[in-house]
Design a protein around this motif. Structure first.
Motif, mmCIF file in Angstrom:
data_model
loop_
_atom_site.group_PDB
_atom_site.id
_atom_site.type_symbol
_atom_site.label_atom_id
_atom_site.label_comp_id
_atom_site.label_asym_id
_atom_site.label_seq_id
_atom_site.Cartn_x
_atom_site.Cartn_y
_atom_site.Cartn_z
ATOM 1 N N TYR A 1 41.252 47.034 52.498
ATOM 2 C CA TYR A 1 41.809 45.684 52.527
ATOM 3 C C TYR A 1 41.743 45.091 51.122
ATOM 4 N N LYS A 2 42.715 44.227 50.826
ATOM 5 C CA LYS A 2 42.706 43.430 49.594
ATOM 6 C C LYS A 2 42.279 42.030 49.987
ATOM 7 N N LEU A 3 41.120 41.593 49.456
ATOM 8 C CA LEU A 3 40.573 40.292 49.823
ATOM 9 C C LEU A 3 41.199 39.189 48.981
ATOM 10 N N LYS A 4 41.409 38.054 49.615
ATOM 11 C CA LYS A 4 41.918 36.881 48.908
ATOM 12 C C LYS A 4 40.756 35.956 48.573
ATOM 13 N N VAL B 1 45.308 52.973 43.396
ATOM 14 C CA VAL B 1 46.176 51.821 43.143
ATOM 15 C C VAL B 1 47.020 52.165 41.920
ATOM 16 N N LYS B 2 48.330 52.310 42.109
ATOM 17 C CA LYS B 2 49.212 52.815 41.065
ATOM 18 C C LYS B 2 49.902 51.678 40.310
ATOM 19 N N ASP B 3 50.352 51.972 39.082
ATOM 20 C CA ASP B 3 51.133 51.049 38.263
ATOM 21 C C ASP B 3 50.503 49.656 38.280
ATOM 22 N N ASN C 1 48.251 40.672 37.117
ATOM 23 C CA ASN C 1 48.295 39.449 37.924
ATOM 24 C C ASN C 1 48.179 39.723 39.421
ATOM 25 N N LYS C 2 48.683 40.855 39.893
ATOM 26 C CA LYS C 2 48.730 41.103 41.326
ATOM 27 C C LYS C 2 47.610 42.008 41.841
ATOM 28 N N ASP C 3 47.163 42.953 41.029
ATOM 29 C CA ASP C 3 46.246 43.969 41.528
ATOM 30 C C ASP C 3 44.781 43.677 41.235
ATOM 31 N N MET C 4 44.505 42.828 40.281
ATOM 32 C CA MET C 4 43.116 42.517 39.960
ATOM 33 C C MET C 4 42.496 41.697 41.085
ATOM 34 N N GLY C 5 41.250 42.014 41.451
ATOM 35 C CA GLY C 5 40.574 41.253 42.494
ATOM 36 C C GLY C 5 39.592 42.112 43.277
ATOM 37 N N MET C 6 39.243 41.628 44.485
ATOM 38 C CA MET C 6 38.233 42.272 45.321
ATOM 39 C C MET C 6 38.900 43.096 46.414
ATOM 40 N N LEU D 1 37.905 45.098 41.257
ATOM 41 C CA LEU D 1 38.813 45.806 40.337
ATOM 42 C C LEU D 1 39.230 44.854 39.228
ATOM 43 N N ARG D 2 38.969 45.264 37.991
ATOM 44 C CA ARG D 2 39.358 44.481 36.819
ATOM 45 C C ARG D 2 40.449 45.244 36.066
ATOM 46 N N VAL D 3 41.518 44.540 35.719
ATOM 47 C CA VAL D 3 42.661 45.149 35.040
ATOM 48 C C VAL D 3 42.759 44.575 33.640
#
Length: 278
Positions: free
Chosen positions: A149-152, A181-183, A187-192, A210-212
């Motif tokens: 899951y991608k947490l908000k 997690v590709k490409d 702004n969209k993929d960084m987070g918990m 995850l830090r980008v």
């Protein structure tokens, strides 16, 4: 006559096999299954009946390994093993083994919720690259299903991740799950992110941050070094620029002194000559 004789022999064989089955060695286990939902500790027991030969000893195993201090040379037919705390550490397949001829044993299952933990709780990756998030599980039974899951902002608000699309890919084994997690988008993929493992006893989960990094992130140290060099060169240039006028004045003064000294000497020589001539 032959048919009647064959029937008698067959009947005798059946009776003999039934008698052997009734007198064969058997182990009664109690309980048959243990789980951490109905008890926090447990006592496992085995009762051997109708042993085929004298019992020369016994021991307990956990997942195929002999449990320390469980071996004995006694001829007891009833043995016990204490589990002080039923959790993922103690969960597994337990077996009581009686040393007879032939050797006999019985199995008791001890089940617990899966213990799910992130391999690393923080992962770093560069924009446009691929990140790999990993979770592992311990205990018995191992998870039969893995989810990501991608947490908000609020933890209860989470987005299920589909591991078969172009953005994400999942690879699962009973004791491990990997999320690719590709490409990466800063702004969209960084987070918990949250991994969740489920077995017949229930579910457990853990989180990974995850830090980008920006694509320009690698340039900042280089630009910092270049800036330091430029500043250093500028300081040296300014310092040299200010020192030059002082050095020129010092050189002029030191050059004029011998001229005055020579003039005075010539004047004295002239006076001495004039006196001698008189």
């Amino acid at each position: 006559m032959r048919r009647e004789l064959f029937g008698v022999i067959l009947a005798v064989c059946i009776v003999w096999f039934q008698a052997e089955a009734l007198t064969a060695a058997a182990i009664t286990t109690k309980p048959e299954v243990v789980n951490d939902q109905n008890q926090t500790s447990a006592t496992l027991s085995c009762n051997l009946t109708n042993p085929s030969s004298l019992v020369k000893g016994h021991y307990w195993t956990n997942n195929g390994k002999i449990i320390d201090k469980s071996e004995s040379n006694s001829d007891e037919l009833y043995i016990k093993h204490e589990i002080k705390k039923v959790d993922y550490h103690s969960a597994g397949l337990y077996a009581c083994v009686f040393l007879t001829e032939p050797q006999v044993n019985a199995t008791i299952e001890v089940k617990a919720l899966p213990h799910v933990v992130a391999y690393k709780h923080s992962e770093n990756a560069n924009e446009k690259d691929k990140a790999v998030l990993t979770c592992v599980s311990h205990g018995y039974p191992l998870p039969t299903n893995w989810s990501w899951y991608k947490l908000k902002d609020v933890e209860i608000d989470k987005m299920p991740i589909n591991g078969t699309d172009d953005k994400y890919e999942m690879k699962n084994t009973p004791n491990k799950t990997l999320l690719y997690v590709k490409d990466l988008d800063i702004n969209k993929d960084m987070g918990m992110y949250q991994c969740q493992g489920t077995n017949e006893m229930g579910s457990a989960s853990d989180k990974i941050q995850l830090r980008v990094r920006s694509q320009l992130a690698a340039l900042w140290p280089f630009l910092g070094i270049v800036a330091e060099v430029i500043i250093l060169i500028t300081i040296i240039f300014i310092y040299e620029k200010r020192r030059k006028p002082d050095e020129i004045n010092d050189d002029d003064d030191s050059g004029s002194a011998p001229l005055k000294s020579n003039a005075a000497t010539n004047h004295k020589d002239k006076n001495v000559r004039q006196r001698n001539s008189n």
